[in-house]
Design a protein around this motif. Structure first.
Motif, PDB file in Angstrom:
ATOM      1  N   THR A 257       1.272   5.338   0.241  1.00 45.88           N
ATOM      2  CA  THR A 257       0.623   6.510   0.801  1.00 45.88           C
ATOM      3  C   THR A 257       1.586   7.698   0.808  1.00 45.88           C
TER       4      THR A 257
ATOM      5  N   ARG B 152      -7.740  -3.506   5.412  1.00 40.16           N
ATOM      6  CA  ARG B 152      -6.527  -2.994   4.778  1.00 40.16           C
ATOM      7  C   ARG B 152      -5.311  -3.271   5.653  1.00 40.16           C
ATOM      8  N   TRP B 153      -5.442  -2.998   6.945  1.00 42.45           N
ATOM      9  CA  TRP B 153      -4.322  -3.216   7.850  1.00 42.45           C
ATOM     10  C   TRP B 153      -3.912  -4.685   7.892  1.00 42.45           C
TER      11      TRP B 153
ATOM     12  N   GLU C  47      -5.393   1.416  -3.955  1.00 46.73           N
ATOM     13  CA  GLU C  47      -5.317   0.869  -2.607  1.00 46.73           C
ATOM     14  C   GLU C  47      -4.861  -0.572  -2.777  1.00 46.73           C
TER      15      GLU C  47
ATOM     16  N   GLY D 185      -0.937   6.627  -4.974  1.00 45.15           N
ATOM     17  CA  GLY D 185      -1.524   6.049  -3.779  1.00 45.15           C
ATOM     18  C   GLY D 185      -2.540   6.965  -3.133  1.00 45.15           C
ATOM     19  N   THR D 186      -2.792   6.746  -1.843  1.00 43.50           N
ATOM     20  CA  THR D 186      -3.753   7.531  -1.081  1.00 43.50           C
ATOM     21  C   THR D 186      -3.010   8.291   0.015  1.00 43.50           C
TER      22      THR D 186
ATOM     23  N   PHE E  30       0.854  -1.187   0.000  1.00 53.26           N
ATOM     24  CA  PHE E  30       0.000   0.000   0.000  1.00 53.26           C
ATOM     25  C   PHE E  30       0.893   1.242   0.000  1.00 53.26           C
TER      26      PHE E  30
ATOM     27  N   CYS F 205      -2.158  -5.628   4.576  1.00 49.09           N
ATOM     28  CA  CYS F 205      -0.918  -4.908   4.249  1.00 49.09           C
ATOM     29  C   CYS F 205       0.322  -5.635   4.769  1.00 49.09           C
TER      30      CYS F 205
ATOM     31  N   LEU G 205       4.032  -0.930   3.797  1.00 44.55           N
ATOM     32  CA  LEU G 205       3.371   0.370   3.740  1.00 44.55           C
ATOM     33  C   LEU G 205       4.403   1.436   3.383  1.00 44.55           C
TER      34      LEU G 205
ATOM     35  N   ALA H 298     -11.103  -0.506   6.858  1.00 49.48           N
ATOM     36  CA  ALA H 298      -9.786  -0.093   7.333  1.00 49.48           C
ATOM     37  C   ALA H 298      -9.075  -1.249   8.032  1.00 49.48           C
TER      38      ALA H 298
ATOM     39  N   SER I 111      -6.115   8.403   4.999  1.00 50.79           N
ATOM     40  CA  SER I 111      -7.157   7.592   4.365  1.00 50.79           C
ATOM     41  C   SER I 111      -6.868   6.108   4.511  1.00 50.79           C
ATOM     42  N   PHE I 112      -5.629   5.715   4.226  1.00 55.27           N
ATOM     43  CA  PHE I 112      -5.284   4.302   4.367  1.00 55.27           C
ATOM     44  C   PHE I 112      -5.498   3.824   5.799  1.00 55.27           C
TER      45      PHE I 112
END
Length: 452
Positions: free
Chosen positions: A63, A105-106, A340, A75-76, A61, A109, A112, A102, A80-81
């Motif tokens: 960011t 996503r964590w 994402e 990316g974001t 991911f 991932c 990062l 969220a 947001s991530f």
């Protein structure tokens, strides 16, 4: 489908020190990458992201600290991530309110990327560390996620800083000794100019530096019909000059609108404009690396000489520009996307150009501007003078006006960190001694790491 590779780098190969840093990242270790302006931090991170995505499909991911920086890396925003909104409240409150997407996503991932971490407040970074541990049920730093961070604390600091990111309690646990400093400067080739920039970087302006910068005020910069870009401290100054100069041109305007798909709000701070109005003779800047070897890169200056159109629809298909370096080149529509992980959530198609009679110092970060006038009136923020002047590629293509040595400032906390010196391990595990954060011209390619 997996995301495309990062923007083309124009065939530029990594240096030995850049390649070594990529290797550290590919071993799964967290790292922080820094370096003077123009040392190739972005190039190094792009290569690392590309290689990691090939190995860890869907688990990388990307960011950045701001929306504009996030779009540049595809990316974001970190906010947001992480799923923390504005980051208000305690770490415990933020973790308790974390949404299911969220948390997913964590958990998904593995790596990062945080670009421009120098713009992240240290208190916020600690909150994100706590949220990551809670979401993943893992007590290791950031819940066991590999953190790949990049930034330069000597440039513009966070807007509202309580602590720098390197002052966060989570910093040492995440990075330890894996804090690497690129040594070779590519943007400027003149050793004297690099030495001058090193002074500005630490908030100094010797009499010689003052004389040198004041002398640039008489430089004649116009390259045919290409005028220098003026750097200003405020958006109001930039918008006013660009609008007035465009209106003064006699040709018919062409309005080129972006074509967005997905979550278009992700492009709110994007440098690629939603609406681009051009005329022949408009001063423009290229917004991404098209052919670095030929001199067409992010920040390249040029002028519009015409438009190419579809024979039937008469719609503009290309903007014909003459660049100060790179000659005449037709700029066509290109796409930039926001991802994402491997999921594309937004895309914008636009001609990667912007008006360039003037640009703000803040929005010039990361760019190499090959014809530049810097107006330092009202420039008193930490790192602002260094950030502005270091956009230039050479002294003979730079003009500095309203220079005041009292406006050359570096943040005392950053200077204190540099003054402590660092034990610097090379890649064979031995120690090379203690060095400051700011690079000396005599450093070798082995002088890569920095530990506070």
């Amino acid at each position: 489908p997996p995301p495309p590779p990062p923007p083309p780098r124009g065939g530029v190969a990594l240096t030995a020190e850049q390649a070594r840093i990529v290797d550290v990242g590919l071993r799964g270790e967290s790292l922080f990458l820094t370096g003077n302006a123009g040392t190739g931090k972005t190039t190094t991170m792009h290569r690392l992201i590309l290689e990691l995505r090939r190995r860890q499909e869907g688990r990388v991911f990307v960011t950045a600290s701001t929306g504009a920086a996030a779009v540049l890396v595809g990316g974001t925003t970190l906010h947001s991530f992480a799923g923390i909104g504005r980051g208000d409240g305690s770490a415990e409150q933020l973790a308790a309110k974390l949404s299911k997407p969220a948390r997913k996503r964590w958990r998904q991932c593995a790596s990062l990327v945080i670009d421009e971490i120098s713009m992240i407040d240290g208190a916020l970074l600690d909150k994100i560390d706590a949220v990551a541990r809670a979401a993943r049920g893992n007590a290791r730093p950031f819940g066991g996620v590999q953190i790949l961070a990049c930034g330069d604390f000597a440039q513009l600091p966070p807007v509202r800083v309580t602590r720098f990111a390197f002052e966060a309690e989570s910093w040492r646990g995440a990075f330890g000794a894996r804090q690497y400093c690129l040594s070779a400067v590519f943007r400027q080739r003149d050793a004297g100019f690099v030495s001058l920039l090193n002074e500005l970087r630490v908030g100094r302006a010797s009499p010689k530096t003052v004389r040198t910068l004041e002398a640039t005020a008489s430089n004649e910069l116009k390259d045919g019909d290409i005028e220098p870009t003026k750097l200003y401290a405020t958006n109001a100054q930039v918008d006013r000059l660009n609008a007035s100069r465009l209106d003064a041109l006699t040709g018919a305007p062409e309005t080129l609108r972006a074509r967005d798909s997905g979550q278009a709000d992700r492009f709110a701070q994007c440098q690629w404009p939603e609406e681009l109005v051009l005329k022949p003779q408009a001063q423009i800047m290229l917004l991404h690396n098209t052919d670095v070897v030929s001199g067409l890169c992010n920040g390249s200056r040029g002028v519009v000489v015409g438009f190419e159109r579809d024979a039937k629809s008469k719609r503009v298909t290309g903007v014909r520009c003459r660049f100060a370096r790179g000659g005449v080149h037709v700029v066509e529509r290109e796409s930039t996307s926001v991802y994402e992980g491997d999921a594309q959530i937004a895309s914008r198609s636009q001609f990667p150009l912007k008006l360039a009679w003037a640009v703000t110092i803040h929005k010039s970060q990361g760019q190499s501007i090959d014809l530049l006038e810097v107006d330092l009136r009202g420039c008193f923020e930490y790192g602002q003078a260094y950030t502005a002047v270091s956009r230039a590629t050479s002294m003979d293509r730079l003009r500095v006006v309203n220079f005041d040595a009292s406006g050359v400032k570096a943040h005392p906390t950053v200077l204190n960190r540099a003054a402590k010196g660092c034990e610097i391990p090379n890649f064979k595990g031995s120690y090379l001694g203690r060095f400051p954060l700011v690079l000396a011209d005599s450093w070798t390619s082995d002088h890569l790491s920095e530990r506070s």
